[in-house]
Design an enzyme around this catalytic site. Structure first.
Site, PDB file in Angstrom:
ATOM      1  N   LYS A 112      12.097 -74.803  -8.243  1.00 47.03           N
ATOM      2  CA  LYS A 112      13.398 -74.133  -8.127  1.00 47.03           C
ATOM      3  C   LYS A 112      14.067 -74.175  -9.490  1.00 47.03           C
ATOM      4  CE  LYS A 112      16.136 -72.312  -4.870  1.00 47.03           C
ATOM      5  NZ  LYS A 112      15.764 -71.634  -3.609  1.00 47.03           N
TER       6      LYS A 112
HETATM    7  P1  NAD Z   1      23.791 -64.188  -1.527  1.00 44.19           P
HETATM    8  O1  NAD Z   1      24.340 -64.487  -2.863  1.00 44.19           O
HETATM    9  O2  NAD Z   1      23.291 -62.815  -1.238  1.00 44.19           O
HETATM   10  O3  NAD Z   1      24.879 -64.536  -0.399  1.00 44.19           O
HETATM   11  C1  NAD Z   1      25.537 -65.761  -0.361  1.00 44.19           C
HETATM   12  C2  NAD Z   1      26.640 -65.664   0.682  1.00 44.19           C
HETATM   13  O4  NAD Z   1      27.272 -66.928   0.802  1.00 44.19           O
HETATM   14  C3  NAD Z   1      27.720 -64.659   0.317  1.00 44.19           C
HETATM   15  O5  NAD Z   1      28.117 -63.939   1.474  1.00 44.19           O
HETATM   16  C4  NAD Z   1      28.857 -65.563  -0.166  1.00 44.19           C
HETATM   17  O6  NAD Z   1      30.138 -64.972   0.005  1.00 44.19           O
HETATM   18  C5  NAD Z   1      28.677 -66.748   0.759  1.00 44.19           C
HETATM   19  N1  NAD Z   1      29.364 -67.935   0.270  1.00 44.19           N
HETATM   20  C6  NAD Z   1      29.356 -68.452  -0.982  1.00 44.19           C
HETATM   21  N2  NAD Z   1      30.156 -69.530  -1.044  1.00 44.19           N
HETATM   22  C7  NAD Z   1      30.664 -69.699   0.196  1.00 44.19           C
HETATM   23  C8  NAD Z   1      31.557 -70.635   0.773  1.00 44.19           C
HETATM   24  N3  NAD Z   1      32.081 -71.624   0.053  1.00 44.19           N
HETATM   25  N4  NAD Z   1      31.868 -70.511   2.095  1.00 44.19           N
HETATM   26  C9  NAD Z   1      31.352 -69.510   2.843  1.00 44.19           C
HETATM   27  N5  NAD Z   1      30.503 -68.591   2.342  1.00 44.19           N
HETATM   28  C10 NAD Z   1      30.157 -68.691   1.041  1.00 44.19           C
HETATM   29  O7  NAD Z   1      22.670 -65.297  -1.266  1.00 44.19           O
HETATM   30  P2  NAD Z   1      21.478 -65.258  -0.235  1.00 44.19           P
HETATM   31  O8  NAD Z   1      20.267 -64.812  -0.968  1.00 44.19           O
HETATM   32  O9  NAD Z   1      21.890 -64.556   1.005  1.00 44.19           O
HETATM   33  O10 NAD Z   1      21.272 -66.813   0.049  1.00 44.19           O
HETATM   34  C11 NAD Z   1      22.050 -67.499   1.036  1.00 44.19           C
HETATM   35  C12 NAD Z   1      21.358 -68.809   1.361  1.00 44.19           C
HETATM   36  O11 NAD Z   1      20.037 -68.546   1.812  1.00 44.19           O
HETATM   37  C13 NAD Z   1      21.193 -69.802   0.207  1.00 44.19           C
HETATM   38  O12 NAD Z   1      21.257 -71.117   0.716  1.00 44.19           O
HETATM   39  C14 NAD Z   1      19.782 -69.529  -0.279  1.00 44.19           C
HETATM   40  O13 NAD Z   1      19.226 -70.646  -0.946  1.00 44.19           O
HETATM   41  C15 NAD Z   1      19.105 -69.281   1.041  1.00 44.19           C
HETATM   42  N6  NAD Z   1      17.851 -68.541   0.935  1.00 44.19           N
HETATM   43  C16 NAD Z   1      17.811 -67.302   0.377  1.00 44.19           C
HETATM   44  C17 NAD Z   1      16.596 -66.627   0.324  1.00 44.19           C
HETATM   45  C18 NAD Z   1      16.506 -65.212  -0.200  1.00 44.19           C
HETATM   46  O14 NAD Z   1      15.413 -64.640  -0.111  1.00 44.19           O
HETATM   47  N7  NAD Z   1      17.559 -64.613  -0.686  1.00 44.19           N
HETATM   48  C19 NAD Z   1      15.427 -67.238   0.780  1.00 44.19           C
HETATM   49  C20 NAD Z   1      15.501 -68.507   1.353  1.00 44.19           C
HETATM   50  C21 NAD Z   1      16.734 -69.149   1.426  1.00 44.19           C
END
Ligand code: NAD
Length: 422
Positions: A112
């Site tokens: 990561k």
């Molecule tokens: P993203 O940046 O597209 O979305 C993140 C979301 O979280 C946004 O809606 C943002 O407003 C919200 N957010 C941020 N701070 C916040 C807070 N304090 N309170 C409430 N909401 C908050 O990111 P993503 O790709 O959707 O990733 C979200 C989660 O999923 C992360 O934990 C990431 O590690 C995990 N994840 C993502 C992927 C991927 O393929 N994108 C894969 C596995 C895991």
């Protein structure tokens, strides 16, 4: 001896991960002898990322790339841009990638990366410079056969394109396989953008079937309406569920009759968040956790389901779209209350699974249709969850401990066969 360079607490990300590993030791048999290898990252790189800002200032950012395990294959894991990123957080996220990749049986280790930065404060030009300099700095340990970054919070296909270009320029050969989550016209894979949300839906659908929870008409609350949260919400909506609450960094919204997602998704795209959506009423952020729902999908950041919130949650099923959203104490409370948690390490593995498909397609230069990708994703996720469920039934343990048991056994069996060098 504990690591000297981090100071985890019981609820910090690395501390949570260590507790999860400890819980699995009784199920590892003779492989438990190797368990310490899971409790320390193989390689940890901290880099300085200096860039010249548009106004002429020189700014410095702290960047990381952690390779937790390379035992089963090249490192694989996203890159996060966020002001709160720390080395400890990146270590935990890299370890969860090792577990996740092994749980789905992908031929990858876990890695990561991240930069401590608020990318929303940067111009596009500054963001590109930051990404290119960071890529050059970590270029000594990444590569299509070494370690393959991907998008995570606040990073996207454009950032992957800059990373791929920088790496390719530095090595003198176009290397599409060095990152995944690229634009389609640059060796990206169809279905990648929504793959994590799709995996959340597929594992949620299977878990719901097992606990006799009808998806049609089920009320769903989603925290985080970014890539993962919005894709999962859309698929649950298409399957007949009602999305009644959503929360992101702009606020929380509620509609007992369910949101019209064909209006909410464009609203979030246009305004940057759920706040102000005309088809719902605003609610305070803490009340979001009291919402009457059957399915709760935390899809934002770590440690969102605290012990206090776990005591109040109304849902029957928690689908961990985010990485590490539930602390260890909260996990125990949910288990005691009979609330089923599909843990991050399997629930959100859809993204890395399609990343694996992308990597395979890049190497073979032969690209699959979206239907093929979604079908293969469904099959892999269902098969992985079945194995985990059997393990949970066999030992009478939670799905999280069962996922760790399946994954740790695979990693440590590989470690044992490879042996120590020299
Ligand atoms: P993203 O940046 O597209 O979305 C993140 C979301 O979280 C946004 O809606 C943002 O407003 C919200 N957010 C941020 N701070 C916040 C807070 N304090 N309170 C409430 N909401 C908050 O990111 P993503 O790709 O959707 O990733 C979200 C989660 O999923 C992360 O934990 C990431 O590690 C995990 N994840 C993502 C992927 C991927 O393929 N994108 C894969 C596995 C895991």
């Amino acid at each position: 001896m504990p690591l000297s360079y981090v100071n985890p607490t019981s609820d910090s990300p690395w501390g949570t991960y260590l507790t999860q590993v400890d819980r699995v030791i009784p199920y590892l048999g003779p492989l438990a002898r190797w368990v310490e290898t899971l409790k320390r990252p193989k390689r940890t790189l901290i880099v300085d990322v200096p860039i010249e800002m548009d106004d002429g200032r020189i700014a410095h950012y702290e960047g990381y790339r952690v390779q937790h395990s390379l035992t089963r294959g090249p490192g694989k894991g996203g890159v996060r841009y966020h002001p709160d990123v720390t080395l400890e957080e990146v270590m935990a996220l890299s370890a969860w990638m090792s577990i996740k990749n092994a749980a789905v049986n992908l031929p990858f280790g876990g890695a990561k990366g991240g930069i401590r930065v608020d990318p929303k404060q940067l111009s596009l030009n500054e963001l590109e410079k930051l990404t290119r300099r960071y890529t050059s700095e970590i270029g000594i340990i990444i590569g299509p056969q070494q370690d393959i970054p991907a998008p995570d919070v606040n990073t996207d296909a454009q950032i992957m394109a800059w990373m791929m270009d920088t790496y390719s320029m530095n090595t003198g050969a176009t290397a599409t396989g060095v990152v995944t989550g690229k634009p389609i016209h640059l060796g990206g894979s169809l279905g990648r953008v929504k793959a994590t949300g799709r995996g959340v839906f597929v594992t949620g659908r299977e878990a719901a079937r097992r606990i006799h929870l009808e998806i049609i008409g089920a009320k769903v609350a989603v925290q985080g309406f970014g890539n993962v949260g919005s894709s999962a919400a859309e698929l649950f909506g298409q399957a007949g569920a009602i999305i009644v609450a959503a929360q992101d960094h702009t606020g929380s919204i509620f509609n007992a009759r369910g949101f019209d997602l064909s209006l909410l998704v464009p609203h979030v795209k246009a305004t940057g968040g759920v706040a102000g959506f005309a088809g719902a009423e605003a609610m305070d952020n803490e009340s979001f956790w009291d919402v009457d729902c059957q399915i709760m999908i935390p899809a934002a950041l770590e440690n969102q389901i605290t012990a206090a919130r776990a005591n109040r949650l109304k849902a029957r099923l928690v689908l961990e779209g985010a990485n590490g959203p539930t602390g260890s104490a909260a996990d125990d409370i949910l288990a005691d209350r009979g609330i089923l948690v599909v843990p991050d390490v399997i629930c959100n593995a859809g993204g890395v699974t399609v990343s694996y498909f992308e990597w395979v397609q890049d190497f073979s230069s032969f690209f699959w249709t979206e239907d093929e990708i979604n079908m293969r994703l469904d099959k892999i996720m269902v098969g992985a969850l079945r194995k985990i469920w059997d393990t949970a039934d066999q030992h009478q343990i939670t799905l999280r401990t069962a996922t760790f048991a399946v994954a740790c056994e695979r990693i440590l069996a590989a470690r044992q066969s490879r042996g120590l060098y020299p």
